[in-house]
Design a protein around this motif. Structure first.
Motif, short mmCIF file in Angstrom:
data_model
loop_
_atom_site.label_atom_id
_atom_site.label_comp_id
_atom_site.label_asym_id
_atom_site.label_seq_id
_atom_site.Cartn_x
_atom_site.Cartn_y
_atom_site.Cartn_z
N ARG A 247 0.80 -1.22 0.12
CA ARG A 247 -0.10 0.04 0.03
C ARG A 247 0.90 1.21 0.04
NH1 ARG A 247 -3.18 1.77 5.53
NH2 ARG A 247 -3.72 3.96 4.81
N GLU A 248 1.78 1.01 0.86
CA GLU A 248 2.71 2.59 0.76
C GLU A 248 3.29 2.69 -0.22
OE1 GLU A 248 6.44 4.46 3.22
OE2 GLU A 248 5.84 2.44 3.94
N HIS A 249 3.86 1.73 -1.09
CA HIS A 249 4.51 1.79 -2.51
C HIS A 249 3.48 2.55 -3.37
CE1 HIS A 249 7.14 -1.38 -0.73
NE2 HIS A 249 8.21 -0.67 -1.42
N ARG B 104 1.78 7.44 -6.29
CA ARG B 104 0.63 8.37 -6.63
C ARG B 104 0.74 9.73 -6.14
NH1 ARG B 104 -4.40 4.46 -5.79
NH2 ARG B 104 -4.27 3.18 -7.76
N ALA B 105 1.27 9.91 -4.93
CA ALA B 105 1.95 11.07 -4.44
C ALA B 105 2.99 11.59 -5.30
CB ALA B 105 2.44 10.94 -3.00
N ILE B 106 3.94 11.16 -5.62
CA ILE B 106 5.07 11.48 -6.57
C ILE B 106 4.47 12.02 -7.74
CG2 ILE B 106 7.00 10.74 -7.93
CD1 ILE B 106 7.81 8.91 -5.69
N LYS B 107 3.50 11.43 -8.31
CA LYS B 107 2.97 11.88 -9.65
C LYS B 107 2.17 13.30 -9.35
CE LYS B 107 1.06 9.38 -13.54
NZ LYS B 107 0.52 8.05 -13.87
N ALA B 108 1.46 13.12 -8.39
CA ALA B 108 0.76 14.57 -7.95
C ALA B 108 1.35 15.60 -7.83
CB ALA B 108 0.01 14.21 -6.78
N LEU B 109 2.79 15.49 -7.23
CA LEU B 109 3.63 16.66 -6.92
C LEU B 109 4.36 16.83 -8.11
CD1 LEU B 109 5.05 15.24 -3.36
CD2 LEU B 109 3.43 17.50 -3.77
N GLN B 110 4.61 15.97 -9.02
CA GLN B 110 5.39 16.30 -10.19
C GLN B 110 4.21 17.06 -11.12
OE1 GLN B 110 6.46 12.23 -11.56
NE2 GLN B 110 8.63 13.01 -11.45
N GLY C 134 9.98 10.38 5.82
CA GLY C 134 9.41 10.51 6.91
C GLY C 134 7.79 10.80 7.17
N ALA C 135 7.13 10.89 5.85
CA ALA C 135 5.58 11.01 6.14
C ALA C 135 5.14 9.71 5.93
CB ALA C 135 5.32 11.60 4.82
N GLY C 136 3.88 9.76 7.01
CA GLY C 136 3.18 8.42 7.13
C GLY C 136 2.29 8.06 6.06
N VAL C 137 1.88 6.91 5.68
CA VAL C 137 1.14 6.49 4.68
C VAL C 137 -0.15 7.05 4.50
CG1 VAL C 137 -0.22 4.71 3.75
CG2 VAL C 137 2.29 3.98 4.85
N ASP C 138 -0.70 7.39 5.81
CA ASP C 138 -2.21 8.37 5.54
C ASP C 138 -1.82 9.63 4.97
OD1 ASP C 138 -3.47 6.25 6.52
OD2 ASP C 138 -3.46 7.35 8.89
N GLU C 139 -0.76 10.30 5.46
CA GLU C 139 -0.34 11.69 4.81
C GLU C 139 -0.08 11.66 3.30
OE1 GLU C 139 2.63 15.25 5.39
OE2 GLU C 139 2.92 13.80 6.71
N ILE C 140 0.77 10.66 2.90
CA ILE C 140 1.03 10.41 1.52
C ILE C 140 -0.04 10.02 0.52
CG2 ILE C 140 2.32 8.62 0.01
CD1 ILE C 140 4.57 8.40 2.24
N GLU C 141 -1.06 9.30 1.42
CA GLU C 141 -2.41 9.05 0.69
C GLU C 141 -3.01 10.40 0.15
OE1 GLU C 141 -4.09 5.82 2.72
OE2 GLU C 141 -2.89 4.38 1.43
N ARG C 142 -3.13 11.07 1.25
CA ARG C 142 -3.86 12.51 1.02
C ARG C 142 -3.10 13.55 -0.01
NH1 ARG C 142 -4.11 12.19 6.77
NH2 ARG C 142 -2.05 13.50 7.30
#
Length: 163
Positions: A46-48, A53-59, A74-82
């Motif tokens: 799930r974290e991967h 998806r977060a990398i793509k959104a930030l790019q 250091g970000a948690g999975v929940d923050e990364i999913e947001r």
């Protein structure tokens, strides 16, 4: 309790909309944690998927990989999913990118280099949605090979019906 979902490399890449090579590159660069090994196979979780998806959104928001890596460290999975869902971190994209935008936020053409000959011809190579590479038509063969190498490594096929 939620079931644990694992992905093989090709499955993860497909879910995230990236090439398997991109996944390997991000692991190598430290943007993604290394996968678990289960026997001879690797297993991504799930974290991967959330990180991809977060990398793509930030790019898409014009963040360079170095800043994405620092932001997700250091970000948690929940923050990364947001972030992956579109809740981008506060603040504007990095200054290196925003300086190319005009007052209305629209991209501006690059500045003309003093002494550059008028009428130069450039070839445009689309690498991915929103990413293009420009090669001067009289560029040395080595430069053209570099451009072709970049295109072959990173180009994503256009969806059917486009173009």
């Amino acid at each position: 309790m939620l079931p644990v979902t694992t992905y093989k490399l090709d499955e993860l890449a497909g879910e995230a909309g990236v090439a398997p090579r991109t996944v390997r590159y991000y692991v190598q660069r430290g943007l993604l944690p290394a996968p678990e090994f289960r026997g001879k196979d690797t297993a991504y979780g799930r974290e991967h998927l959330a990180r991809l998806r977060a990398i793509k959104a930030l790019q898409q928001a014009h963040w360079p990989l170095e800043e994405i890596q620092a932001r997700l460290a250091g970000a948690g999975v929940d923050e990364i999913e947001r972030i992956a869902a579109g809740a981008l971190p506060p603040g504007a994209p990095p200054a290196a990118i925003t300086r190319c935008a005009g007052p209305d936020g629209a991209p501006t053409p690059p500045p003309q280099v003093a002494g550059a000959p008028r009428g130069e011809r450039w070839e445009r190579v689309e690498i991915a949605d929103g990413v293009e590479l420009h090669v001067r038509s009289d560029a040395p063969e080595r430069s053209r090979r570099i451009a072709l190498d970049i295109e072959s490594r990173h180009a994503t096929p256009a969806p059917k019906g486009s173009r």
